[in-house]
Write an enzyme that holds these catalytic residues in place. Structure first.
Site, PDB file in Angstrom:
ATOM      1  N   ASP A 278      52.012  38.362  38.903  1.00 27.70           N
ATOM      2  CA  ASP A 278      50.623  37.622  39.427  1.00 27.70           C
ATOM      3  C   ASP A 278      50.587  36.644  38.372  1.00 27.70           C
ATOM      4  O   ASP A 278      51.163  37.077  36.817  1.00 27.70           O
ATOM      5  CB  ASP A 278      49.201  38.237  39.355  1.00 27.70           C
ATOM      6  CG  ASP A 278      48.086  38.207  39.864  1.00 27.70           C
ATOM      7  OD1 ASP A 278      48.094  38.327  40.417  1.00 27.70           O
ATOM      8  OD2 ASP A 278      47.282  38.439  38.293  1.00 27.70           O
TER       9      ASP A 278
ATOM     10  N   GLU B 227      53.940  34.436  41.235  1.00 31.36           N
ATOM     11  CA  GLU B 227      53.139  33.940  42.307  1.00 31.36           C
ATOM     12  C   GLU B 227      53.016  32.372  41.461  1.00 31.36           C
ATOM     13  O   GLU B 227      52.259  31.990  40.671  1.00 31.36           O
ATOM     14  CB  GLU B 227      51.547  33.935  42.246  1.00 31.36           C
ATOM     15  CG  GLU B 227      50.586  33.395  42.665  1.00 31.36           C
ATOM     16  CD  GLU B 227      49.043  34.611  42.160  1.00 31.36           C
ATOM     17  OE1 GLU B 227      47.984  33.644  42.698  1.00 31.36           O
ATOM     18  OE2 GLU B 227      49.099  34.723  41.351  1.00 31.36           O
TER      19      GLU B 227
ATOM     20  N   HIS C 231      45.798  37.663  50.614  1.00 26.69           N
ATOM     21  CA  HIS C 231      44.197  37.845  49.596  1.00 26.69           C
ATOM     22  C   HIS C 231      44.114  37.084  49.112  1.00 26.69           C
ATOM     23  O   HIS C 231      42.542  36.779  48.870  1.00 26.69           O
ATOM     24  CB  HIS C 231      44.545  38.879  49.176  1.00 26.69           C
ATOM     25  CG  HIS C 231      45.500  38.327  46.994  1.00 26.69           C
ATOM     26  ND1 HIS C 231      46.938  38.104  47.768  1.00 26.69           N
ATOM     27  CD2 HIS C 231      45.352  38.531  46.790  1.00 26.69           C
ATOM     28  CE1 HIS C 231      47.622  38.188  46.039  1.00 26.69           C
ATOM     29  NE2 HIS C 231      47.059  37.763  45.491  1.00 26.69           N
ATOM     30  N   ASP C 232      44.751  35.398  48.360  1.00 29.06           N
ATOM     31  CA  ASP C 232      43.781  34.739  47.756  1.00 29.06           C
ATOM     32  C   ASP C 232      43.636  33.380  49.303  1.00 29.06           C
ATOM     33  O   ASP C 232      42.872  33.031  48.180  1.00 29.06           O
ATOM     34  CB  ASP C 232      45.087  33.773  46.772  1.00 29.06           C
ATOM     35  CG  ASP C 232      45.008  34.743  45.237  1.00 29.06           C
ATOM     36  OD1 ASP C 232      44.083  35.264  45.327  1.00 29.06           O
ATOM     37  OD2 ASP C 232      45.573  35.140  45.152  1.00 29.06           O
TER      38      ASP C 232
END
Length: 487
Positions: free
Chosen positions: A355, A384, A458-459
């Site tokens: 992340d 990410e 999810h973002d």
């Protein structure tokens, strides 16, 4: 006068794209309508940390100017051509660089030296490539909202009793179809976290269906103990969230997945934790003193406190305090002999997605990679990164994600942007093709094969919502976002 160099044409640059350390690249420039005796061309190369190198080009019999650029070690190399055109009474200086706003393609002539340069990525190949991932198809799972198992309610209720919190409470949502919404206090803070009861056993029970659809990799959003349902506010890296299940449930999931040819990738959130965690312990939920308690806490140097007692936190969100990634305590927790990466890789994970990789230090990423490959030489490490990961500038510093000692690849958001922009008629086909070719040119071939090519996450909004004309979610009131549906 006309000067031609195309970084994507092997007549002008060979070989194409990124090259292995120890290679050489042949670079050429065609000069048209210029007397050869009145022309000199040099190659100017820049490497961060090493500076500038000038290499003269030689004129061949066919009038093409060439040179050989040695690429001895992993680095991001930038080049342009310095051109001097001699006239009887003056010297004209020109510069041949990359097109404005790009790092490759058909060169452009400039009259000033500080012009865009072409990029060459020089990388160190892996000893053992993760072919299982390169050739795989990934399914992303947000665990709390994926699938329940028959014992979900009993487990969730037991978790509330056996793992009470003095911070933000959790609320079990009975109706699976109830739209998710944040329950907030008057000051805007979270009043309670809704938990829908998705579980590891629920995922395990669905493996046959996933395998039948052809998926070979499952990427799980965070599964470790946390306060929230998204679990990006880690409470304990070494424990499965009790509402999801147990460590044995995770090991069973990995075993059953492997039996069906499916590998598991975990989400590593290592630049911040939750404030309601065993490490920070702001509310006194845990018996041992966390960093919030003061200088006597063994976790104090794991965070970055200011003189007034405030602390650095992720994007100013107070319940996600930033970890001090230079702290030996943090590095031991994440990449130590009994740390997070080794523990869960031994338990069955075959890869990790990091992340906010931009906010991790290069050293911690390298440490993670070393431990991961020590455990599983064919494991994969994805970061990410929202932009071209080969030349990312983060907080004013160049990052070196794809040179062979950090990430295998990144989440391919540039691919998503290209697809959606093209389908929504925001860019023509030529621009879409150029964006694809830019990644193919800048990424090492193995990094390109390991990129996580996605159209939603999810973002980001689901692609059905985007292509269906859905509104910008940031323009919707928060209470309407979970309830909004396409007609």
């Amino acid at each position: 006068m006309n000067f031609i160099h195309n970084s994507r044409d092997i007549a002008y640059r060979f070989p194409f794209g990124a090259v292995k350390a120890g290679s050489a690249v042949e670079l050429s420039v065609r000069a048209e309508d210029v007397p050869a005796h009145a022309l000199a061309i040099d190659l100017r190369v820049w490497v961060d940390g090493r500076g500038e190198t000038i290499v003269p080009l030689e004129r061949r019999a066919d009038g093409i100017f060439t040179c050989t650029l040695l690429c001895p070690e992993p680095a991001l190399m930038w080049y342009r051509f310095n051109i001097a055109v001699e006239a009887p009474d003056s010297t004209r200086r020109l510069y041949l660089g990359a097109p404005e706003g790009k790092t490759g393609g058909v060169g452009q002539v400039y009259t000033y030296p500080d012009c865009p340069s072409f990029q060459i990525t020089v990388f160190q190949p892996r000893k053992l490539r993760p072919t299982w991932y390169e050739q795989g198809m990934v399914y992303q799972i947000f665990p709390d909202r994926y699938r329940r198992d028959p014992a979900w309610r009993e487990r969730c209720e037991r978790a509330l009793v056996e793992h009470p919190t003095k911070g933000v409470p959790r609320r079990i949502v009975e109706d699976w179809n109830e739209p998710p919404v944040y329950d907030r206090n008057e000051d805007g803070s979270i009043a309670s976290w809704d938990m829908y009861g998705g579980s590891l056993k629920g995922i395990t029970a669905d493996l046959d269906r996933l395998a039948e659809m052809g998926f070979t990799v499952l990427y799980l959003n965070p599964i470790f103990a946390a306060a929230s349902n998204h679990r990006y506010d880690t409470a304990d890296y070494l424990k499965i969230d009790p509402m999801l299940g147990t460590e044995e449930d995770f090991r069973e999931l990995c075993r059953e997945a492997e039996a069906r040819g499916i590998s598991i990738i975990l989400d590593g959130v290592f630049n911040h934790t939750g404030d309601d965690s065993v490490y920070f312990n702001r509310y006194g939920t845990y018996p041992e003193p966390g960093a919030w308690a003061g200088e006597d806490s063994p976790w104090r140097d794991a965070y970055r406190f200011n003189a007034d007692g405030s602390y650095a936190c992720w994007w100013g969100i107070g319940n996600m305090p930033d970890l001090n990634l230079t702290s030996p305590t943090v590095r031991k927790l994440i990449a130590g002999e009994h740390g997070v990466i080794r523990h869960w890789t031994q338990a069955g994970a075959r890869g990790w997605r990091l992340d906010v990789a931009d906010e991790l230090t290069e050293q911690i990423i390298t440490d993670i990679r070393d431990v991961l490959l020590d455990e599983k030489p064919d494991a994969v490490l994805i970061g990410e990164v929202w932009e071209d990961a080969s030349n990312k500038i983060s907080y004013g510093m160049p990052r070196h994600y794809l040179l062979g000692y950090e990430l295998d690849a990144a989440m391919n958001y540039p691919f998503r942007s290209m697809v959606l922009d093209f389908l929504l008629d925001a860019i023509p086909a030529a621009e879409a093709a150029d964006r694809i070719e830019a990644l193919a040119e800048n990424y090492p071939p193995e990094a390109l094969r390991c990129s996580l090519n996605l159209l939603g996450s999810h973002d980001r909004p689901r692609i059905a919502s985007v292509l269906g004309g859905g509104p910008d979610e940031s323009q919707l009131p928060e209470e309407e976002r979970g309830r909004w549906r396409l007609s």
